[in-house]
Design a protein around this motif. Sequence first.
Motif, mmCIF file in Angstrom:
data_model
loop_
_atom_site.group_PDB
_atom_site.id
_atom_site.type_symbol
_atom_site.label_atom_id
_atom_site.label_comp_id
_atom_site.label_asym_id
_atom_site.label_seq_id
_atom_site.Cartn_x
_atom_site.Cartn_y
_atom_site.Cartn_z
ATOM 1 N N GLN A 16 0.850 -1.188 0.000
ATOM 2 C CA GLN A 16 0.000 0.000 0.000
ATOM 3 C C GLN A 16 0.885 1.238 0.000
ATOM 4 O OE1 GLN A 16 -3.073 -0.372 2.898
ATOM 5 N NE2 GLN A 16 -4.198 1.426 2.216
ATOM 6 N N ALA A 19 -4.957 3.617 -2.070
ATOM 7 C CA ALA A 19 -6.064 2.663 -1.973
ATOM 8 C C ALA A 19 -5.577 1.348 -1.377
ATOM 9 C CB ALA A 19 -6.675 2.421 -3.345
ATOM 10 N N GLY A 20 -6.318 0.844 -0.401
ATOM 11 C CA GLY A 20 -5.965 -0.411 0.248
ATOM 12 C C GLY A 20 -7.149 -1.338 0.317
ATOM 13 N N PRO A 21 -6.922 -2.624 0.548
ATOM 14 C CA PRO A 21 -8.016 -3.607 0.500
ATOM 15 C C PRO A 21 -9.023 -3.504 1.632
ATOM 16 C CG PRO A 21 -5.943 -4.648 1.132
ATOM 17 C CD PRO A 21 -5.612 -3.254 0.722
ATOM 18 N N PHE A 22 -8.685 -2.767 2.716
ATOM 19 C CA PHE A 22 -9.622 -2.673 3.837
ATOM 20 C C PHE A 22 -10.308 -1.311 3.900
ATOM 21 C CE2 PHE A 22 -6.772 -6.110 4.835
ATOM 22 C CZ PHE A 22 -7.652 -7.097 5.236
ATOM 23 N N GLY A 23 -9.987 -0.431 2.950
ATOM 24 C CA GLY A 23 -10.711 0.817 2.788
ATOM 25 C C GLY A 23 -10.782 1.678 4.034
ATOM 26 N N ASP A 24 -11.941 2.303 4.231
ATOM 27 C CA ASP A 24 -12.116 3.234 5.347
ATOM 28 C C ASP A 24 -12.231 2.547 6.700
ATOM 29 O OD1 ASP A 24 -12.064 5.330 3.568
ATOM 30 O OD2 ASP A 24 -14.250 5.493 3.412
ATOM 31 N N CYS A 53 -14.885 -7.012 8.487
ATOM 32 C CA CYS A 53 -14.393 -6.406 7.253
ATOM 33 C C CYS A 53 -13.443 -7.357 6.551
ATOM 34 C CB CYS A 53 -13.699 -5.079 7.540
ATOM 35 S SG CYS A 53 -13.060 -4.247 6.076
ATOM 36 N N PRO A 80 -11.110 -8.160 3.097
ATOM 37 C CA PRO A 80 -10.451 -7.331 2.086
ATOM 38 C C PRO A 80 -11.222 -7.327 0.777
ATOM 39 C CG PRO A 80 -9.287 -9.415 2.364
ATOM 40 C CD PRO A 80 -10.315 -9.348 3.454
ATOM 41 N N ASP A 81 -11.192 -6.189 0.104
ATOM 42 C CA ASP A 81 -11.792 -6.089 -1.223
ATOM 43 C C ASP A 81 -10.947 -6.913 -2.182
ATOM 44 O OD1 ASP A 81 -12.075 -5.068 -3.977
ATOM 45 O OD2 ASP A 81 -13.382 -3.559 -3.078
ATOM 46 N N VAL A 128 -9.131 -4.877 -5.087
ATOM 47 C CA VAL A 128 -8.040 -4.030 -4.611
ATOM 48 C C VAL A 128 -6.869 -4.906 -4.159
ATOM 49 C CG1 VAL A 128 -7.335 -2.275 -2.938
ATOM 50 C CG2 VAL A 128 -9.636 -2.202 -3.939
ATOM 51 N N CYS A 141 -2.968 -4.840 -5.491
ATOM 52 C CA CYS A 141 -1.875 -4.502 -4.578
ATOM 53 C C CYS A 141 -0.971 -5.685 -4.250
ATOM 54 C CB CYS A 141 -2.434 -3.968 -3.264
ATOM 55 S SG CYS A 141 -3.410 -2.455 -3.400
#
Length: 365
Positions: free
Chosen positions: A15, A328-333, A352, A354-355, A358, A362
């Motif tokens: 990231q 941008a990261g896989p766990f977002g906000d 949560c 990971p997306d 994304v 990454c």
Amino acid sequence: MMRRIAAVEAVVYRQAVHHRGATPTLAGVPRRHFDALLVRVEAEGGLVGWGECFGLYESWPVVREMLRRIVGPSVIGLDATDPAGSSDAIIRRFHGLGGSGAFMHAVSGLEVALWDIKGKEAGLPLHSLLGGAGCDTVPAYASLPRYGAPDAVTRDTEEALARGFRGIKLHEITAPNIRVAARCMPAEGELMVDVNCAWSADGARAILAELADVELAWVEEPLHPPDDYEALAALRRDSGRVIACGENAASILDFDRMAQAVDVVQPSVAKLGGLSAMLRVAEIAKRRGARFAPHSPYFGPALLATIHLLAAIAPTTPVEAYFFDLGAGPFGDAVMPQGARFAVPQGPGLGCDPDPEVLARCAVP
């Protein structure tokens, strides 16, 4: 019904870090990105849990090999809904590998992933499984990287305060750089200093004497080696400062000695053995009269697990929030504080995943 562990996978992603000015350092290295080592555990029936191993200092390739070659293959068939029991079975089997380092970092990520599965199986968020009464947010403090330059320290201290933080932790090691941050602090603020074991005993006494007029909520890991608890106790006595320590503890048992020598104990969920180990340390801290304030410089499941833990057992204790603006990261906000508070995920398990898109973008081979 028991769900057996069917597969364990190590996943690394990178990231980017967006800097507001001079490039900061972490462990003496200019920090332009973060690499994170995730553990993906799949249970029978397809239920998936996610964990995170300590991998800073670019140590993740070693931990990944430990996961791939020893820890992962050895847990296949164990109970995916028994984090403490399954991780303990591996620790006992491979006790000759020691109670710290790459082996325990791998076990830690695995154990958190099993808690994620346990929560998903029960349909409950981890803070509920851990006995929490339920809360929506927990406080955070801003953990600034080391700049070594007074202008940069001032800029980021003021920026963190503008974003609503009232707790600021520096990683500076010189009195002038600590002093410039102190000048920025409001009356209701708390300034902490993490030295990362950079001072000698004599050097620590001299610098803290130079800062006699500066109020510090705690001084973290002032000495090397970090497990010289006699030296830490002597520094606490001679300086009158609140001393914090714990992210480099070699084992849970270390915390019993540590909690008698320092004021604040700081276990790390991604290093010590996972959430079950953290709960044991919290009990030790309570028994010894020390404050429990976990180490959490992460942006994934290790941070989420820490948020759940504090929401359950210490909801007024601030969570450490690394003060970086990230790509941008896989766990977002979910892993970013808002107004100096973290939202406590309310979904089952960690709340949560990971997306996948994304994460794929990454991913590091």
